[in-house]
Design an enzyme around this catalytic site. Structure first.
Site, PDB file in Angstrom:
ATOM      1  CG  ASP A   1      -6.066  -8.433  -2.301  1.00  0.00           C
ATOM      2  OD1 ASP A   1      -4.992  -8.826  -1.822  1.00  0.00           O
ATOM      3  OD2 ASP A   1      -6.704  -7.480  -1.826  1.00  0.00           O
TER       4      ASP A   1
ATOM      5  CD  GLU B   1     -10.491  -7.531  -3.019  1.00  0.00           C
ATOM      6  OE1 GLU B   1      -9.433  -6.969  -3.322  1.00  0.00           O
ATOM      7  OE2 GLU B   1     -11.210  -7.136  -2.085  1.00  0.00           O
TER       8      GLU B   1
ATOM      9  CG  HIS C   1      -2.155  -0.930   0.815  1.00  0.00           C
ATOM     10  ND1 HIS C   1      -2.149  -2.256   1.154  1.00  0.00           N
ATOM     11  CD2 HIS C   1      -3.271  -0.728   0.091  1.00  0.00           C
ATOM     12  CE1 HIS C   1      -3.245  -2.821   0.671  1.00  0.00           C
ATOM     13  NE2 HIS C   1      -3.943  -1.915   0.025  1.00  0.00           N
TER      14      HIS C   1
ATOM     15  CB  CYS D   1     -10.731  -0.503  -8.658  1.00  0.00           C
ATOM     16  SG  CYS D   1     -11.054  -1.853  -7.537  1.00  0.00           S
TER      17      CYS D   1
HETATM   18  C1  PEP Z   1      -7.032  -4.906  -5.118  1.00  0.00           C
HETATM   19  O1  PEP Z   1      -6.887  -5.856  -4.355  1.00  0.00           O
HETATM   20  O2  PEP Z   1      -6.740  -4.958  -6.326  1.00  0.00           O
HETATM   21  C2  PEP Z   1      -7.564  -3.619  -4.635  1.00  0.00           C
HETATM   22  C3  PEP Z   1      -7.924  -2.666  -5.471  1.00  0.00           C
HETATM   23  O3  PEP Z   1      -7.663  -3.427  -3.300  1.00  0.00           O
HETATM   24  P1  PEP Z   1      -6.416  -3.210  -2.321  1.00  0.00           P
HETATM   25  O4  PEP Z   1      -5.196  -2.977  -3.178  1.00  0.00           O
HETATM   26  O5  PEP Z   1      -6.736  -2.060  -1.446  1.00  0.00           O
HETATM   27  O6  PEP Z   1      -6.350  -4.519  -1.589  1.00  0.00           O
HETATM   28 MG    MG Z   2      -7.788  -5.858  -2.400  1.00  0.00          MG
END
Ligand code: PEP
Ligand code: MG
Length: 538
Positions: free
Chosen positions: A450, A426, A187, A497
Site C-alpha cells: 500500500d 503504509e 491478494h 511485511c
Molecule cells: C501492505 O499493504 O503492504 C500489506 C502488507 O498489507 P496488504 O497487502 O494486506 O494490504
Molecule cells: Mg496494506
C-alpha cells in the site's frame, strides 16, 4: 500453443488445465415428458449437493472453525426445506419443465421473498437460497464443483479470482493459477506466493482450454497448451532441477538469519489463516510477522463471533509454540469486500472506508476482535498491529478501546497477557509523522504494497499500471530509511511485511538500512535466509 502473461510467482507446473467457472448458471427452459424421472433427477442432485456441503463443512471446520463452517450446515438444512422442495417438484409436475428451470425459478422466487423481509438476518438468506440453487443447477448440468473435484491437481485458469473465491478453493488441488485479469499486487497473487505455486496474470487463454494438458513457466511468464514431447521433456528436466534446488534450500533449516559479518535479523512469515501455519513451520520461520486476520471475515458468511476468532487465534499461537505471532486487525475494504458489511459503493475504495477507519467507526466489531485476540494472548506470544494508520489520534483511540477491553476481561476474570502494540506504516502520512507515532507504539511494520501505491499514486489493482509500478522507486526507499531512523529513535523495532520484504535483490540494502525484521510469505523464508547469509553490512 504458447501464450504470454506476467509472472507473479516463479516455478514450473505441469498438468491438466481446468477453467474455473463463476457460480452463475445460464438456465434454459425446456419441456419434459416424464415428470417422475425429472423429479428423481432433482432429488438425486439435491442429495449430491448436500454431500458437497457436508464436505465443505468439514474442510471449513478444520481451516476456520465452527462459526465459519456453520453456513454450510445452514445450506444443507435449506436444501431439505419442504416449501422449497414442494415448489420445485410442483413446477416440474404441473408445468412439465426441466429440473434446472424449476430450481432456478424457485430460487429466484424464494430469494426475492427473503430480500423483501424486514428482518436483516432473513434478508441475508436471499443470497443463500440463490447459492444453494446454483449448486443444484451446477450438478444437474453435470459440472463438477468449481471444476476441481476430480481428484487430480490442476492448473487453474480463471478470468480473475476474488479473495473470497480463492479461500474456498481446495488448495491441495491447485498446481498453478493463471488469470486473464488481475494485477501482480492483488491478494490473489499474494495467495499464490503463500502457496508457493507458479502463477501468471494477463494470459488470454482460449475458453475451450478446459481439460487440455499444459505447462506453466512461472519464470518466463508463459503458458504452453498441449506441448509437444520435446518441450514437455525439457520442462520435466527443469522441474526436477527445481526440486533439487528446493532440497538444497532445506539445508538452511535450523540455521541463523545472520550476515557474513555477523548481523542478525528476525525472519517471520505472512499468513492468511490457520491452514497456513503448517507451511510456516515447515519453512522454519521464526514467527508470524503478519496474520491477515481479515481472511477469517472473508471466509465467513456472517460476522465471525468472538468465540470463532478466539479459536482461530489460539490455534495459531499454540501451533507456534511460544514464537511471536503478530495479528493485524481487520483490514477490509478496497479489493477485500465482505458482503455482510453491506458497504456502499465508493468512487475511490482504495482511499475509502476501510481498515482501521471501519474499526474505529464500528467499535462493536472491533472490540469483539480485540477481546478474541487478548483472550488468545494467554496461550502464547501475541503482538497486535493496526492497518492504514494516518494519525496519532487514531492510535490513541485504539489504546482507549484496548483499555476498555482489558477492563472487561479483568472484571470477568478472563486471563490475558499484555501484548506488544504496533502499527503498519503504509500511508505516506504515517511515514512523515513516524517520529510522533514511535512515541505511541512498540513497533512499526511497513506495508510496502500500500505504501508504494499511495506514494506513487498507482493503483495496485490496475494491471495496466504493472509496468510503471516500480517497487524500487527512490521515493519508497527513502521512506523506508526514514521510518527505520524515526522508529529506532523512538525506541521501536522496525520491520517490513509487504511483498518488497521478500525481494532478495534488496535484502542487503534492508540490512544496511537497519531493519530488525522481515516478514515474507512462508515459501520465501529459506530464499531470504540464503540472501541474508550471503550479505555483508559493513
Ligand atoms: C501492505 O499493504 O503492504 C500489506 C502488507 O498489507 P496488504 O497487502 O494486506 O494490504
Ligand atoms: Mg496494506
Amino acid at each position: 500453443m504458447l501464450l504470454e502473461g506476467k509472472s507473479v510467482f516463479g516455478g514450473i507446473a505441469i498438468g491438466r488445465l481446468s477453467v474455473y467457472h463463476k457460480k452463475e448458471n445460464q438456465v434454459k427452459r425446456s419441456k419434459i415428458s416424464d415428470p417422475a424421472a425429472e423429479t428423481a433427477r432433482f432429488t438425486e442432485a439435491k442429495e449430491k449437493a448436500k454431500e458437497q456441503l457436508s464436505a465443505l463443512y468439514e474442510k471449513a471446520l478444520k481451516e476456520v472453525g465452527e462459526t465459519g463452517a456453520m453456513i454450510f450446515e445452514v445450506h444443507q438444512m435449506m436444501l431439505d426445506d419442504l416449501d422449497y422442495i414442494e415448489s420445485i417438484t410442483n413446477m416440474i409436475e404441473t408445468q412439465q419443465v426441466n429440473a434446472e428451470f424449476a430450481v432456478a425459478a424457485t430460487g429466484d422466487n424464494f430469494s426475492a421473498m427473503f430480500a423483501a423481509m424486514e428482518d436483516d438476518y432473513m434478508r441475508e438468506r436471499a443470497a443463500d437460497v440463490k447459492d444453494i440453487s446454483n449448486r443444484v443447477i451446477s450438478i444437474l448440468h453435470g459440472e463438477e464443483q468449481g471444476g476441481l473435484s476430480n481428484g487430480e491437481p490442476v492448473i487453474l485458469l480463471a478470468e480473475d479470482l476474488a479473495p473470497s473465491e480463492t479461500v474456498l478453493l481446495d488448495k491441495s488441488k491447485v498446481l498453478s493459477f493463471v488469470t486473464r485479469f488481475g494485477s501482480t499486487n492483488s491478494h490473489t497473487a499474494i495467495l499464490a506466493r503463500t502457496m508457493n505455486i507458479p502463477a501468471l496474470i494477463g494470459v488470454d487463454f482460449p475458453n475451450d482450454a478446459d481439460m487440455a494438458f499444459g505447462i506453466v513457466d512461472g519464470y518466463a511468464g508463459k503458458l504452453i497448451i498441449n506441448p509437444d514431447e520435446t518441450v514437455l521433456a525439457e520442462y520435466r528436466v527443469r522441474q526436477e532441477e527445481e526440486e533439487n534446488k528446493k532440497r538444497l534450500l532445506q539445508e538452511l533449516k535450523g540455521k541463523e538469519n545472520i550476515t557474513l559479518d555477523g548481523k542478525k535479523i528476525n525472519l517471520y512469515a505472512n499468513i492468511g489463516g490457520v491452514a497456513d501455519v503448517a507451511n510456516v513451520l515447515a519453512n522454519d520461520a521464526g514467527g508470524i510477522g503478519l496474520f491477515r486476520s481479515e481472511f477469517l471475515y472473508l471466509e465467513s458468511e456472517d460476522y465471525p463471533t468472538e468465540e470463532a476468532q478466539f479459536t482461530a487465534y489460539k490455534t495459531v499461537v499454540e501451533n507456534m509454540a511460544g514464537k511471536k505471532v503478530i495479528i493485524r486487525t481487520l483490514d477490509i475494504g478496497a479489493d477485500k469486500q465482505v458482503s455482510y458489511f453491506n458497504m456502499e459503493k465508493e468512487e475511490n475504495p482504495a482511499m475509502g472506508y476501510r481498515a482501521i477507519r471501519i474499526c474505529l467507526d464500528r467499535t462493536d466489531i472491533f472490540k469483539t476482535q480485540l477481546r478474541a485476540i487478548y483472550r488468545a494472548s494467554y496461550y502464547g506470544t501475541i503482538s497486535i498491529m493496526f492497518p492504514m494508520i494516518i494519525s496519532t489520534s487514531e492510535v490513541k483511540k485504539i489504546k482507549e478501546l484496548i483499555a476498555e477491553v482489558k477492563a472487561e476481561l479483568d472484571s470477568e476474570g478472563i486471563p490475558y497477557k499484555n501484548c506488544e502494540i504496533g502499527i503498519m506504516i503504509e500511508t505516506p502520512a504515517a511515514v512523515m509523522i513516524s517520529d510522533l507515532l514511535a512515541e505511541e507504539v512498540d513497533f512499526f511494520s511497513i506495508g510496502t504494497n500500500d505504501l508504494t501505491q499511495y506514494t506513487l499514486a498507482l493503483d495496485r489493482q490496475n494491471p495496466k499500471l504493472d509496468g510503471i509500478y516500480d517497487a524500487h522507486h527512490e521515493a519508497v526507499l527513502r521512506m523506508l530509511q526514514m521510518v527505520v531512523d524515526n522508529g529506532h529513535k523512538g525506541g521501536c523495532w522496525v520491520g517490513i511485511c509487504g511483498e518488497l520484504g521478500a525481494d532478495i535483490s534488496l535484502t542487503e540494502t534492508f540490512l544496511k538500512m537497519g531493519f530488525d525484521e522481515l516478514s515474507v510469505s512462508p515459501s520465501m523464508i529459506l530464499k531470504v535466509r540464503e540472501a541474508i547469509r550471503n550479505s555483508r553490512v559493513s
